[in-house]
Scaffold this active site. Structure first.
Site, PDB file in Angstrom:
ATOM      1  N   ILE A  83      -6.807  46.600  31.210  1.00 45.48           N
ATOM      2  CA  ILE A  83      -6.447  48.106  30.278  1.00 45.48           C
ATOM      3  C   ILE A  83      -5.235  48.458  30.386  1.00 45.48           C
ATOM      4  O   ILE A  83      -4.922  49.519  29.581  1.00 45.48           O
ATOM      5  CB  ILE A  83      -7.397  49.152  30.911  1.00 45.48           C
ATOM      6  CG1 ILE A  83      -7.100  49.529  32.462  1.00 45.48           C
ATOM      7  CG2 ILE A  83      -8.900  48.747  30.598  1.00 45.48           C
ATOM      8  CD1 ILE A  83      -7.633  50.670  32.891  1.00 45.48           C
ATOM      9  N   ASP A 204       8.419  59.148  41.091  1.00 42.79           N
ATOM     10  CA  ASP A 204       8.685  58.358  39.745  1.00 42.79           C
ATOM     11  C   ASP A 204       7.803  59.245  38.639  1.00 42.79           C
ATOM     12  O   ASP A 204       7.174  58.431  38.003  1.00 42.79           O
ATOM     13  CB  ASP A 204       7.985  57.024  40.129  1.00 42.79           C
ATOM     14  CG  ASP A 204       8.414  55.965  38.944  1.00 42.79           C
ATOM     15  OD1 ASP A 204       9.637  56.422  38.141  1.00 42.79           O
ATOM     16  OD2 ASP A 204       7.929  55.091  38.812  1.00 42.79           O
TER      17      ASP A 204
END
Length: 405
Positions: A83, A204
Site C-alpha cells: 500500500i 519527523d
C-alpha cells in the site's frame, strides 16, 4: 494519462510531480529504474531527493515485488497487498493470523538500521510508542525483526496523506480555508499532547506523516499521526558519528538539525507551525516569509502571531506545549472566547443581596398585574424576543468543547 514510476498512480501527461508520493516526473535520467526511484526519500509533497546516508544493498526479500500476497511476515501477518513506500520503508496491508484483523505492516530496509544498537533503539522506541492510546495517533501493536528487517505492525486506517490532499486542492486551484486548516492542526495537536504526555517526541512531523480520515471542513477534521519515534531510531549509528539530526529538514526545528537529542515538545510544535503555514499559504515559510494573512481575509492577525512564535529559532520563544498552542489558536480564531473562559466571579454576599432585592421586586410587580394582563405580556414578550435575537456565536471553550451562546 501517464503513470508514476514509483507508486504507479495515474497522472496527467503534463504532471511534473506525482500527487501521491512526490516523485519528480521530469528530467529523470534515462536509466533511472523504478528501484532507484523507490529508494528516494520524499521530503515534501512537492519534491523528492535521494537520501544523503549511503545504505547497504537491499535484501532481495525487501523488494516490494518479492513480498507477494500470501507472504507470512513474522509467522503471524499474512500480506494482502503493498500500500505504499517511502524513505523509511515499505508498507503492506496484512491480516493478523490469530485475530483475523487488518493491520498495516511497515518493513524498514536493513540499510536504514544497520547496527544492533540501532535496532534495539527502534524496538525501545516502539515499546514506548505502543503506550499512546489516542484517536489522533495510529496505534502500534507489535514491533520486531523479520529476515533482518525491523517491522512495525500498526493500526490499519483508510485515509489520505495530508500532502496528497493539499496537492489535490492546489491542482483544482482551491484554497484551504484558515478554519479548515485550524481544525486539522487542532487534531494534530491533540495527538501530540497525548504522545508528549507519554514522553514521546515525533521528531519527523510532516504532511506525509499525517493521515486525513474523510474530508476536513471548517467545523470538523479527523486525522491520524503516524511514525512516532522512527526518526530517532533509524540510522542511529550515523547520527552518533556525525552529531546531525534526523527527520525531514524542511519541517525540522533548528536545534534538532544540530542535535536530534535536543528535540523536545517545542521541536514538534515548530513542525506544526510549518505545516499550518503551508496549509494556508500553499508554500513553506522560508527566508523572509510573509504573514499568512497577506491577501487572506479569513486569517486573523492572532494566527499570524502564533505561527510567527511557533517558527522562532529560539525554542523558548515558542509555545511550550501542544495544549498551549491549541489554546492560543482557538483564542486567535475566537477572540471573545478568552473573556468567556475567564469570567470574573462576584462576591458571594453581594450576589445574595442582589438576588434577594430582585425577587422582592418581582413579587411586587406580579401582584400589581391583573390576570388578563399575563396573556398580553407573554405575547409581547415572545414578539420582542424574536425581534431582538442575534445569531449565535460559536467557539471552543477552554476545555476544547464547541459551544454556542
Amino acid at each position: 494519462m501517464s503513470q508514476c514510476p514509483n507508486c504507479h498512480t495515474s497522472l496527467p501527461d503534463n504532471a511534473k510531480f506525482c500527487a501521491s508520493c512526490g516523485t519528480a516526473l521530469t528530467d529523470q535520467p534515462a536509466d533511472t529504474s523504478a528501484d532507484d526511484l523507490a529508494s528516494m526519500h520524499t521530503v515534501s509533497g512537492l519534491e523528492t531527493v535521494a537520501p544523503g546516508i549511503p545504505t547497504e544493498d537491499p535484501d532481495p526479500k525487501m523488494d516490494p515485488r518479492a513480498i507477494t500476497p500470501g507472504t507470512m511476515i513474522a509467522s503471524k501477518y499474512k500480506v494482502e497487498r503493498n500500500i505504499g513506500a517511502g524513505g523509511m520503508g515499505v508498507v503492506y496491508k496484512a491480516v493478523e493470523d490469530v485475530t483475523d484483523s487488518a493491520v498495516a505492516i511497515k518493513l524498514i530496509p536493513p540499510g536504514q538500521v544497520r547496527s544492533e544498537k540501532a535496532v534495539q533503539r527502534l524496538i525501545d522506541e516502539g515499546k514506548t510508542t505502543r503506550g499512546i492510546a489516542h484517536p489522533n495517533v495510529v496505534r502500534i501493536f507489535d514491533i520486531g525483526v523479520w529476515n533482518s528487517a525491523p517491522y512495525i505492525a500498526m493500526e490499519y486506517v483508510e485515509g489520505k496523506p495530508l500532502h496528497v490532499w493539499r496537492n489535490e486542492k492546489m491542482t483544482r486551484n482551491e484554497e484551504v480555508s484558515a478554519r479548515t486548516a485550524g481544525q486539522i492542526i487542532k487534531e494534530v495537536l491533540n495527538g501530540l499532547e497525548a504522545a508528549h504526555a507519554e514522553g514521546v517526541i515525533h521528531r519527523d512531523l510532516k504532511p506525509e506523516n499525517i493521515m486525513l480520515i474523510g474530508e476536513p471542513t471548517d467545523q470538523h477534521a479527523k486525522v491520524k499521526i503516524v511514525d512516532f519515534g522512527i526518526a530517532l531510531a533509524t540510522n542511529q549509528q550515523t547520527q552518533e558519528a556525525s552529531g546531525t539530526g534526523l527527520g525531514t529538514q524542511l519541517y525540522m526545528a533548528p536545534e534538532q538539525i544540530r542535535n536530534a537529542n535536543a528535540a523536545n515538545p517545542a521541536a514538534d510544535l515548530y513542525s506544526v507551525s510549518k505545516i499550518f503555514y503551508e496549509l494556508i499559504v500553499g508554500v513553506l515559510p522560508t527566508g523572509h516569509w510573509s504573514p499568512p494573512s497577506d491577501g487572506r481575509s479569513d486569517v486573523p492577525q492572532q494566527i499570524d502571531e502564533l505561527i510567527r512564535k511557533g517558527l522562532s529559532p529560539n525554542r523558548d520563544s515558542r509555545p511550550q506545549s501542544a495544549a498551549d498552542y491549541r489554546e492560543q489558536m482557538i483564542a486567535g480564531f475566537n477572540p471573545s472566547q478568552s473573556t468567556r473562559g475567564h469570567r470574573l466571579k462576584a462576591d458571594p454576599t453581594e450576589m445574595k443581596d442582589a438576588q434577594k432585592n430582585l425577587m422582592e421586586a418581582y413579587g411586587r410587580m406580579f401582584k400589581a398585574i391583573p390576570k388578563w394582563g399575563w396573556a398580553v405580556i407573554i405575547i409581547f414578550g415572545l414578539i420582542a424576543a424574536f425581534a431582538v435575537s442575534e445569531p449565535q456565536e460559536c467557539f471552543y471553550d477552554n476545555y476544547n468543547n464547541w459551544v454556542c451562546s
